[in-house]
Design a protein around this motif. Structure first.
Motif, PDB file in Angstrom:
ATOM      1  N   UNK A 179      10.461  -5.986  -7.705  1.00  0.00           N
ATOM      2  CA  UNK A 179      11.875  -5.961  -8.102  1.00  0.00           C
ATOM      3  C   UNK A 179      12.722  -5.222  -7.059  1.00  0.00           C
ATOM      4  N   UNK A 180      12.212  -4.092  -6.590  1.00  0.00           N
ATOM      5  CA  UNK A 180      12.945  -3.315  -5.586  1.00  0.00           C
ATOM      6  C   UNK A 180      13.065  -4.111  -4.292  1.00  0.00           C
ATOM      7  N   UNK A 181      11.988  -4.791  -3.923  1.00  0.00           N
ATOM      8  CA  UNK A 181      12.001  -5.524  -2.659  1.00  0.00           C
ATOM      9  C   UNK A 181      12.931  -6.740  -2.713  1.00  0.00           C
ATOM     10  N   UNK A 182      13.023  -7.392  -3.850  1.00  0.00           N
ATOM     11  CA  UNK A 182      13.969  -8.506  -3.999  1.00  0.00           C
ATOM     12  C   UNK A 182      15.404  -7.988  -3.862  1.00  0.00           C
ATOM     13  N   UNK A 183      15.680  -6.852  -4.490  1.00  0.00           N
ATOM     14  CA  UNK A 183      17.020  -6.261  -4.380  1.00  0.00           C
ATOM     15  C   UNK A 183      17.302  -5.846  -2.940  1.00  0.00           C
ATOM     16  N   UNK A 184      16.301  -5.317  -2.241  1.00  0.00           N
ATOM     17  CA  UNK A 184      16.459  -4.948  -0.833  1.00  0.00           C
ATOM     18  C   UNK A 184      16.747  -6.178   0.026  1.00  0.00           C
ATOM     19  N   UNK A 185      15.982  -7.240  -0.189  1.00  0.00           N
ATOM     20  CA  UNK A 185      16.188  -8.468   0.588  1.00  0.00           C
ATOM     21  C   UNK A 185      17.599  -9.007   0.372  1.00  0.00           C
ATOM     22  N   UNK A 186      18.090  -8.953  -0.852  1.00  0.00           N
ATOM     23  CA  UNK A 186      19.457  -9.409  -1.138  1.00  0.00           C
ATOM     24  C   UNK A 186      20.487  -8.503  -0.469  1.00  0.00           C
ATOM     25  N   UNK A 229      25.148  -9.085  11.486  1.00  0.00           N
ATOM     26  CA  UNK A 229      25.019  -9.556  10.105  1.00  0.00           C
ATOM     27  C   UNK A 229      23.609 -10.138   9.976  1.00  0.00           C
ATOM     28  N   UNK A 230      22.996  -9.950   8.818  1.00  0.00           N
ATOM     29  CA  UNK A 230      21.648 -10.475   8.593  1.00  0.00           C
ATOM     30  C   UNK A 230      21.795 -11.793   7.837  1.00  0.00           C
ATOM     31  N   UNK A 231      21.361 -12.876   8.459  1.00  0.00           N
ATOM     32  CA  UNK A 231      21.489 -14.185   7.809  1.00  0.00           C
ATOM     33  C   UNK A 231      20.193 -14.630   7.139  1.00  0.00           C
ATOM     34  N   UNK A 232      19.102 -13.916   7.392  1.00  0.00           N
ATOM     35  CA  UNK A 232      17.833 -14.280   6.770  1.00  0.00           C
ATOM     36  C   UNK A 232      16.886 -13.106   6.735  1.00  0.00           C
ATOM     37  N   UNK A 233      16.123 -13.008   5.658  1.00  0.00           N
ATOM     38  CA  UNK A 233      15.113 -11.950   5.504  1.00  0.00           C
ATOM     39  C   UNK A 233      13.903 -12.593   4.848  1.00  0.00           C
ATOM     40  N   UNK A 234      12.785 -12.629   5.568  1.00  0.00           N
ATOM     41  CA  UNK A 234      11.562 -13.238   5.036  1.00  0.00           C
ATOM     42  C   UNK A 234      10.401 -12.273   5.179  1.00  0.00           C
ATOM     43  N   UNK A 235       9.764 -11.978   4.054  1.00  0.00           N
ATOM     44  CA  UNK A 235       8.573 -11.136   4.086  1.00  0.00           C
ATOM     45  C   UNK A 235       7.417 -11.962   4.652  1.00  0.00           C
ATOM     46  N   UNK A 236       6.697 -11.383   5.612  1.00  0.00           N
ATOM     47  CA  UNK A 236       5.570 -12.075   6.241  1.00  0.00           C
ATOM     48  C   UNK A 236       4.230 -11.526   5.760  1.00  0.00           C
ATOM     49  N   UNK A 237       4.131 -10.216   5.542  1.00  0.00           N
ATOM     50  CA  UNK A 237       2.869  -9.604   5.116  1.00  0.00           C
ATOM     51  C   UNK A 237       3.168  -8.292   4.400  1.00  0.00           C
ATOM     52  N   UNK A 238       2.188  -7.872   3.600  1.00  0.00           N
ATOM     53  CA  UNK A 238       2.317  -6.639   2.836  1.00  0.00           C
ATOM     54  C   UNK A 238       0.938  -5.989   2.768  1.00  0.00           C
ATOM     55  N   UNK A 239       0.868  -4.675   3.046  1.00  0.00           N
ATOM     56  CA  UNK A 239      -0.418  -3.982   3.020  1.00  0.00           C
ATOM     57  C   UNK A 239      -0.222  -2.532   2.598  1.00  0.00           C
ATOM     58  N   UNK A 240      -1.067  -2.071   1.683  1.00  0.00           N
ATOM     59  CA  UNK A 240      -1.048  -0.677   1.248  1.00  0.00           C
ATOM     60  C   UNK A 240      -1.768   0.158   2.297  1.00  0.00           C
ATOM     61  N   UNK A 241      -1.116   1.201   2.781  1.00  0.00           N
ATOM     62  CA  UNK A 241      -1.681   2.069   3.813  1.00  0.00           C
ATOM     63  C   UNK A 241      -2.523   3.167   3.169  1.00  0.00           C
ATOM     64  N   UNK A 242      -3.432   3.795   3.922  1.00  0.00           N
ATOM     65  CA  UNK A 242      -4.274   4.866   3.368  1.00  0.00           C
ATOM     66  C   UNK A 242      -3.472   6.049   2.829  1.00  0.00           C
ATOM     67  N   UNK A 243      -2.275   6.292   3.371  1.00  0.00           N
ATOM     68  CA  UNK A 243      -1.467   7.422   2.901  1.00  0.00           C
ATOM     69  C   UNK A 243      -0.636   7.080   1.663  1.00  0.00           C
ATOM     70  N   UNK A 244      -0.794   5.870   1.122  1.00  0.00           N
ATOM     71  CA  UNK A 244      -0.084   5.488  -0.089  1.00  0.00           C
ATOM     72  C   UNK A 244       1.210   4.736   0.156  1.00  0.00           C
ATOM     73  N   UNK A 245       1.650   4.676   1.412  1.00  0.00           N
ATOM     74  CA  UNK A 245       2.858   3.917   1.709  1.00  0.00           C
ATOM     75  C   UNK A 245       2.518   2.436   1.760  1.00  0.00           C
ATOM     76  N   UNK A 246       3.525   1.625   1.566  1.00  0.00           N
ATOM     77  CA  UNK A 246       3.364   0.179   1.599  1.00  0.00           C
ATOM     78  C   UNK A 246       4.053  -0.346   2.853  1.00  0.00           C
ATOM     79  N   UNK A 247       3.287  -1.023   3.706  1.00  0.00           N
ATOM     80  CA  UNK A 247       3.857  -1.593   4.927  1.00  0.00           C
ATOM     81  C   UNK A 247       4.214  -3.044   4.662  1.00  0.00           C
TER      82      UNK A 247
END
Length: 140
Positions: free
Chosen positions: A35-42, A76-94
């Protein structure tokens, strides 16, 4: 001797899950990231810089200076596409994303691939962009 091993096993069984929870966000937090990432992309595609600021961590917001603000005002950003997602060892999400960037003066469009690092904030019970705004001007 067996009694000491027994207590050590009980202690480790209690401590290891707590350490794992400290490093990784809870499952519910992982589900809320979509949900947060969809709002960020928008906000990236349709919003202005001020609409992107609530997604930034306090440290990332503190690094946002006048020079960066003036650079972001030129694109201006005309497009935002997520390509990959990975949980890092420190708990952050890349999140690796591809952005279509348009220069507002020349209307020239280019594509930039960026890595965003998101961190779960237990205080806010939300995800914050720890890496700050993406660098749209990487050096060659």
């Amino acid at each position: 001797m067996n009694r000491r091993l027994w207590w050590l096993a009980i202690l480790l069984a209690g401590v290891l899950p707590l350490l794992a929870m400290a490093a990784n966000p809870p499952r519910k937090a992982m589900r809320s990231f979509d949900q947060v990432h969809i709002a960020w992309a928008n906000a990236m595609r349709w919003g202005e810089l001020e609409e992107r600021e609530p997604f930034l961590s306090e440290q990332a917001l503190a690094r946002l200076d006048g020079f960066q603000r003036s650079r972001w005002a030129q694109v201006s950003i005309s497009g935002y596409r997520e390509r990959a997602r990975a949980l890092q060892p420190d708990g952050r999400l890349r999140v690796r994303a591809e952005l279509s960037v348009v220069n507002v003066h020349t209307l020239a469009e280019r594509s930039v691939v960026v890595d965003e690092y998101w961190a779960w904030s237990p205080e806010d019970r939300s995800w914050k962009l720890a890496s700050g705004l993406p660098d749209l001007w990487p050096e060659p």
